[in-house]
Write a protein that holds these residues in place. Structure first.
Motif, PDB file in Angstrom:
ATOM      1  N   ASN A  77     150.823  87.451 101.427  1.00 18.33           N
ATOM      2  CA  ASN A  77     151.336  87.841 102.503  1.00 18.33           C
ATOM      3  C   ASN A  77     151.703  89.361 102.440  1.00 18.33           C
ATOM      4  N   TRP A  78     152.347  89.882 103.930  1.00 15.15           N
ATOM      5  CA  TRP A  78     152.229  91.170 104.071  1.00 15.15           C
ATOM      6  C   TRP A  78     153.773  91.347 104.254  1.00 15.15           C
ATOM      7  N   ALA A  79     154.113  92.829 104.343  1.00 18.18           N
ATOM      8  CA  ALA A  79     155.394  93.225 104.679  1.00 18.18           C
ATOM      9  C   ALA A  79     155.464  94.340 105.522  1.00 18.18           C
ATOM     10  N   ASP A  80     156.373  94.583 106.487  1.00 14.28           N
ATOM     11  CA  ASP A  80     156.698  95.734 107.169  1.00 14.28           C
ATOM     12  C   ASP A  80     158.249  95.947 106.848  1.00 14.28           C
ATOM     13  N   LEU A  81     158.411  97.319 106.027  1.00 16.13           N
ATOM     14  CA  LEU A  81     159.555  97.380 105.427  1.00 16.13           C
ATOM     15  C   LEU A  81     160.710  98.169 106.337  1.00 16.13           C
ATOM     16  N   CYS A  82     160.232  98.859 107.478  1.00 14.25           N
ATOM     17  CA  CYS A  82     161.107  99.461 108.523  1.00 14.25           C
ATOM     18  C   CYS A  82     160.591  99.098 110.034  1.00 14.25           C
ATOM     19  N   ALA A  83     160.709  97.617 110.194  1.00 13.26           N
ATOM     20  CA  ALA A  83     159.938  96.984 111.138  1.00 13.26           C
ATOM     21  C   ALA A  83     160.334  97.248 112.649  1.00 13.26           C
ATOM     22  N   GLY A  84     161.777  97.724 112.877  1.00 16.85           N
ATOM     23  CA  GLY A  84     162.136  97.885 114.079  1.00 16.85           C
ATOM     24  C   GLY A  84     161.612  99.100 114.944  1.00 16.85           C
ATOM     25  N   PRO A  85     161.324  99.070 116.151  1.00 13.37           N
ATOM     26  CA  PRO A  85     161.551  97.764 117.094  1.00 13.37           C
ATOM     27  C   PRO A  85     160.395  96.881 117.115  1.00 13.37           C
ATOM     28  N   GLY A  86     159.382  96.846 116.412  1.00 13.72           N
ATOM     29  CA  GLY A  86     158.461  95.768 116.138  1.00 13.72           C
ATOM     30  C   GLY A  86     157.208  95.865 116.704  1.00 13.72           C
ATOM     31  N   GLY A  87     156.711  96.805 117.072  1.00  9.37           N
ATOM     32  CA  GLY A  87     155.321  97.262 117.642  1.00  9.37           C
ATOM     33  C   GLY A  87     154.237  97.143 116.563  1.00  9.37           C
ATOM     34  N   LYS A  88     154.384  97.640 115.553  1.00  4.69           N
ATOM     35  CA  LYS A  88     153.562  97.488 114.518  1.00  4.69           C
ATOM     36  C   LYS A  88     153.437  96.168 113.689  1.00  4.69           C
ATOM     37  N   ALA A  89     154.716  95.798 113.639  1.00  5.69           N
ATOM     38  CA  ALA A  89     154.941  94.469 113.033  1.00  5.69           C
ATOM     39  C   ALA A  89     154.056  93.293 113.732  1.00  5.69           C
ATOM     40  N   ALA A  90     154.173  93.354 115.227  1.00  8.07           N
ATOM     41  CA  ALA A  90     153.622  92.521 115.979  1.00  8.07           C
ATOM     42  C   ALA A  90     151.969  92.428 115.767  1.00  8.07           C
ATOM     43  N   VAL A  91     151.300  93.587 115.794  1.00 10.84           N
ATOM     44  CA  VAL A  91     149.925  93.774 115.520  1.00 10.84           C
ATOM     45  C   VAL A  91     149.530  93.246 114.118  1.00 10.84           C
ATOM     46  N   LEU A  92     150.549  93.642 113.267  1.00 11.95           N
ATOM     47  CA  LEU A  92     150.113  93.061 111.676  1.00 11.95           C
ATOM     48  C   LEU A  92     150.238  91.563 111.591  1.00 11.95           C
ATOM     49  N   ALA A  93     151.338  91.216 112.349  1.00 15.94           N
ATOM     50  CA  ALA A  93     151.498  89.498 112.125  1.00 15.94           C
ATOM     51  C   ALA A  93     150.268  88.757 112.731  1.00 15.94           C
ATOM     52  N   ALA A  94     149.897  89.247 113.748  1.00 20.16           N
ATOM     53  CA  ALA A  94     148.955  88.828 114.691  1.00 20.16           C
ATOM     54  C   ALA A  94     147.577  88.771 113.966  1.00 20.16           C
TER      55      ALA A  94
END
Length: 492
Positions: free
Chosen positions: A298-315
């Protein structure tokens, strides 16, 4: 937009004088209460763009609000026509980008210090000055319609605002620039003309040199910070293709488009969470991390807010059968991450300090809190709020977060360190310092970006470290936010 006005032309480079910050009414005075109104009263319906722009400028000044959060919500609530929404956006952001230049002019025209002028009339003066000096708005319209907003919301100051704006309209922009820069140092002239505090002008000069570019690029960089940034949207991989989105494909990001609308939520894919409003540079950071090979996990986004990069990574992780853990210490920011990833079912959000994160994770993104000097196009007020001492305060936290990311990374895994800044002390110095005592391989971030974008790696290059390199994006080169990226692989 009102019939007597034409569309705003492309905004000229902004201007500034000094770096004052003030609350409503100057020292000790409170902002006068605003009269409650419906969104479309007869007199105000015609002038709604100016009223909304004035409200945003006032809240930015008196409440430390952020225009990029306030304005979209107001535009969505009023259901403006696209042309009116674009006009409102230019009024708001244009006045903010060039605020210090306008303040220097207002102080001359009013014959009093800016700090002695109450917030309500000052917001109106900034709004009027932008129309008179930087937009294709006839002077009579700029004056009468701006003063009409003040008459409704702060009537006792309307005469004062009218008098100052009339004085401003007596000479053109070039003459005002000559007057307010007379006697300034070379750095002071740049600070005034391009509306960047002097310490930022110096820091950007050093950043250009430190990242291997020419100091002669400074003017282009300052001008780019004052240019209106278009609305970019990322199509989340596996959820929607960018060909399904309205607008033109972005130059570098293979998942991005540039929208013409000032209200992205009117786009169905954005409203349903299958696409995200996101600067192209931010998308490239996430895409670069996703591009690098790493062990399964699995991957992690440690400073995820507001979530733009997290959304791309999760997708992308979902396409590969993986999941993403998204950390943020703020409950509010975690809620924003949940909203950003609403169309994905492989995201676990955690209200937790990233320094306490445990892994192991195959890939870790640590997009650290920073000065935001790379995003002044989108958050122009940040230049007036930041101080040089903020950089040192942030640098300690940035180092701690990078160490935490390396600790949470699995052997052979990859860590991406990114900031929305080109400041040398937030970028190269942080990574160099942490990696000096860590067994990692520095990867060639520009080469990875070249794979993602299909362009030449040299355009992204920063400094070389052994066989690897850091990458830096620039507003004046890439037309993106100024994102820094370092990719590193943890030893097995």
């Amino acid at each position: 937009m009102p019939a007597e006005e034409r569309r705003p032309r492309k905004q000229p480079a902004g201007n500034a004088a000094g770096n004052s910050r003030r609350k409503a009414g100057g020292a000790g005075r409170k902002s006068a209460p605003r009269r409650q109104q419906t969104e479309r009263e007869p007199r105000q319906a015609k002038n709604l763009p100016r009223r909304i722009a004035w409200e945003v400028l006032l809240d930015v000044e008196t409440k430390d609000s952020y225009a990029n959060l306030l304005l979209p919500a107001k535009l969505a609530r009023t259901h403006m026509e696209p042309q009116d929404a674009a006009f409102t956006t230019e009024l708001t952001y244009g006045a903010l980008r060039q605020q210090e230049f306008y303040d220097a002019i207002i102080a001359r025209a009013a014959n009093r210090p800016i700090d002695s002028i109450d917030a309500e009339p000052l917001a109106g003066m900034r709004l009027g000055a932008h129309q008179i000096l930087s937009m294709r708005v006839p002077d009579h319209a700029a004056l009468s319609e701006t003063v009409a907003v003040i008459k409704t919301n702060a009537p006792k100051t309307a005469g004062f605002v009218n008098a100052v704006l009339r004085r401003i309209s007596e000479v053109d922009r070039a003459e005002w620039l000559r007057r307010v820069t007379d006697g300034a140092t070379a750095v002071g002239e740049q600070a005034i003309e391009y509306s960047h505090p002097e310490w930022i002008v110096r820091a950007m000069t050093q950043a250009l040199k430190g990242h291997g570019r020419q100091a002669s690029e400074l003017q282009a960089l300052l001008e780019a910070d004052n240019a209106a940034a278009k609305v970019s949207v990322s199509a989340l991989p596996g959820l929607v293709d960018r060909s399904e989105l309205p607008g033109a494909p972005t130059e570098f990001s293979p998942i991005g488009v540039t929208l013409e609308t000032a209200v992205p939520k009117n786009v169905d894919a954005v409203a349903t969470g299958r696409a995200r409003v996101q600067d192209e540079g931010s998308a490239l950071v996430a895409l670069a991390l996703a591009q690098v090979e790493a062990p399964a996990g699995n991957w992690a986004d440690l400073c995820a807010g507001p979530g733009g990069k997290a959304a791309v990574l999760a997708a992308i992780a979902k396409q590969q059968g993986g999941a993403l853990d998204a950390f943020d210490s703020s409950e509010h920011r975690v809620e924003l991450v949940r909203s950003s990833t609403q169309a994905l079912d492989n995201v676990t959000t955690r209200v937790q300090d990233a320094r306490d994160a445990t892994g192991p994770y195959a890939k870790v993104l640590v997009d650290v809190p920073c000065s935001g000097l790379g995003a002044l196009r989108r958050r122009p007020e940040a230049r007036y709020r930041r101080r040089p001492e903020d950089i040192n305060a942030l640098a300690g936290l940035q180092r701690e977060l990078l160490r935490a990311a390396l600790d949470a990374c699995a052997p052979g895994g990859v860590v991406a360190y990114s900031t929305c800044s080109s400041h040398y002390a937030e970028t190269v110095l942080v990574v160099d310092d942490v990696l000096r005592k860590t067994d990692v391989e520095i990867l060639d971030a520009p080469a990875v970006l070249a794979e993602v974008t299909g362009t030449d790696a040299e355009g992204f290059a920063s400094v070389t470290r052994g066989a690897g390199r850091y990458a830096q994006l620039w507003p004046h080169v890439h037309n993106t936010d100024g994102m820094f990226l370092a990719l590193m692989r943890k030893a097995n």
